[in-house]
Scaffold this active site. Sequence first.
Site, mmCIF file in Angstrom:
data_model
loop_
_atom_site.group_PDB
_atom_site.id
_atom_site.type_symbol
_atom_site.label_atom_id
_atom_site.label_comp_id
_atom_site.label_asym_id
_atom_site.label_seq_id
_atom_site.Cartn_x
_atom_site.Cartn_y
_atom_site.Cartn_z
ATOM 1 C CG HIS A 1 18.525 -0.504 42.677
ATOM 2 N ND1 HIS A 1 18.642 -0.323 43.953
ATOM 3 C CD2 HIS A 1 19.947 -1.158 42.375
ATOM 4 C CE1 HIS A 1 19.742 -0.532 44.410
ATOM 5 N NE2 HIS A 1 20.363 -0.947 43.505
ATOM 6 C CB SER B 1 -12.699 -3.576 32.382
ATOM 7 O OG SER B 1 -13.387 -2.650 32.876
ATOM 8 C CE LYS C 1 -7.281 -2.545 32.308
ATOM 9 N NZ LYS C 1 -7.735 -1.600 33.649
ATOM 10 C CD GLU D 1 -4.437 -7.582 39.180
ATOM 11 O OE1 GLU D 1 -4.859 -6.549 40.195
ATOM 12 O OE2 GLU D 1 -4.561 -7.581 38.177
#
Length: 460
Positions: free
Chosen positions: A158, A279, A285, A292
Site C-alpha cells: 500500500h 527544465s 530541476k 517517465e
Amino acid sequence: MQDTHAWSGRFSEPVSELVKKYTASVTFDKRLAEFDIEGSLAHATMLHKSGVLGDADLAAIRDGMAQIIADIRAGNFDWSVDLEDVHMNVERRLTDKIGDAGKRLHTGRSRNDQVATDIRLWLRAQIDAIVVLIAELQTSLLDLAEQHADTVMPGFTHLQVAQPVTFGHHMLAYVEMLGRDAERMTDCRKRVNRLPLGAAALAGTTFPIDRHYTAQLLGFDDVCHNSLDAVSDRDFAIEFTAAASLVMVHLSRLSEELILWMSPRVGFIDIADRFCTGSSIMPQKKNPDVPELVRGKSGRVVGHLIALVTLMKAQPLAYNKDNQEDKEPLFDTADTLIDTLRIYADMMRGITVKPAAMRAAVLQGFATATDLADYLVKKGMPFRDSHEVVALTVRHAEQQSVDIADLSLDTLRQFSTLIEQDVYSVLTPEGSLAQRDHVGGTAPNQVRFQIARHRARLAG
Ligand code: ARG
C-alpha cells in the site's frame, strides 16, 4: 509498363490517387524487403528442385536479387506507390533486371502467403534480438542486486513501509518478471516459426511444390497445415504484442518506482545525468525523463495489442485486406520494446543507490513490528495475541517518537514478560532480514543464492 498494375488487364480505369495512397503499404512494408527476398529465394530454389523452374531462371533470379539487395542497402531503390507494396516493388525491379525469369518467380504463390511468410521471418529476428536484450537487462539488474545484496530498504505494501527487504531482493523481483517475459517470447517464437508459403492465395497450388523443403531452407520448424489458416492467421502477431505489452508493463512498474525513489522527498537513488533533462524555466530541476517516457510508451504498446486483437475480430476466412493493418502496430511494438530494453540496461548501470536514506526510511516505519510478533510466538504466545501486544508497543513507541528497537528492555517487558535481552537481535533491520532465510526470502544469503541461480541460467 512502369506504372501499370499486375492486374490492370481486368480494370477499365485506373484507381484514383487517393485510393492508391490509401491502399498502398510500401511506405511502411518496405522494411520487410530483405525478408521478402529471402522468402523468394527459398521459393525459387524449391521450384527449381521440383522441376518447375529451370537452371538458367534460378541463376538469373539469384543474381538479380543479389543486385536488388545491394541497391536497397546503398539507397538506390526507388520505392513506387504505384506498385502498392514491397512485394510488387521487388518483383518489378527483378523483372526489369532479368526479364522473363523474374516473371516466373511468382509461380505457385500469392502475395497472401508471401506477406505472411515475410512477417514471420521479420518477427522471428525481432524476437531473437529481444530475448538477448532482456538477458542484458537482467544482467545489469543482477549486477546492481549483487552490489546491494545487504543494502536495507523498506519493503512496501500500500506504499506504506511494511518490512525490511534488501535493495538486491527488490531488483531480483524484476529479474523474475523479465525471466517470464523471455520465456513468453521464446514460446511465442514456436508459433511464429511455421511456414505459410505454399498456401498461395488461399487454396494451395496446382504445382508440385515441396513445402517442407522451403521450410527447411528458411529455418522454419514446420509448415502451416491448412492453407486457409496459413494466409489468414495473425495469432502469432497478437501473442507477440501481448508478450511485449507485459514487458512494457513490467518496465512501467520499475519506472514508476525509479521516479518515486528519485524524488527528493524520498531520495533513495539518483539516475545518471545522461538519462535526465532539466527544465527550461526552473534551473534547479533534474527530471527522470527516461523512466517517465517508458511509463508513457507502455500505453502505446498495449494500444497496439488492442488494435491487433480488434483487427482480427470477426474477420471471415481467408485473407482480407484488413490484414495489411497488422504491420504498423507490429513494427512499432518491436521498435519501442527494443529501444526501451536497450536504454534500460544502460540506465540501470548508471543508478546511484543511497543506502543511508533507505535505512533511515526503514527506521521510521516500525518495519520490524512483525519480527517482534514472530519473536513472541517463538516464545510460546499465540500469533493473534502477539499481534495485539506489538500493536500496543508500536503505539507507545510512536507517542515517544522512537523506533521499537529504541525502547528499553524494562519498557518492552511492560507489554510482555516473554521479552528478553535477545529481542534486540530481531528488532534491527539486519536481524529482520537475516531471519527470512528460506528460498525466495530476503535474507542476504538467499539473495546471493538467487543471483547465482540467475547467472547460471543466463550463461547456460
Ligand atoms: N500488402 C499486402 C498486405 O500487407 C500484401 C498482400 C496483398 N494481397 C492481396 N490480395 N491484396 O497484406
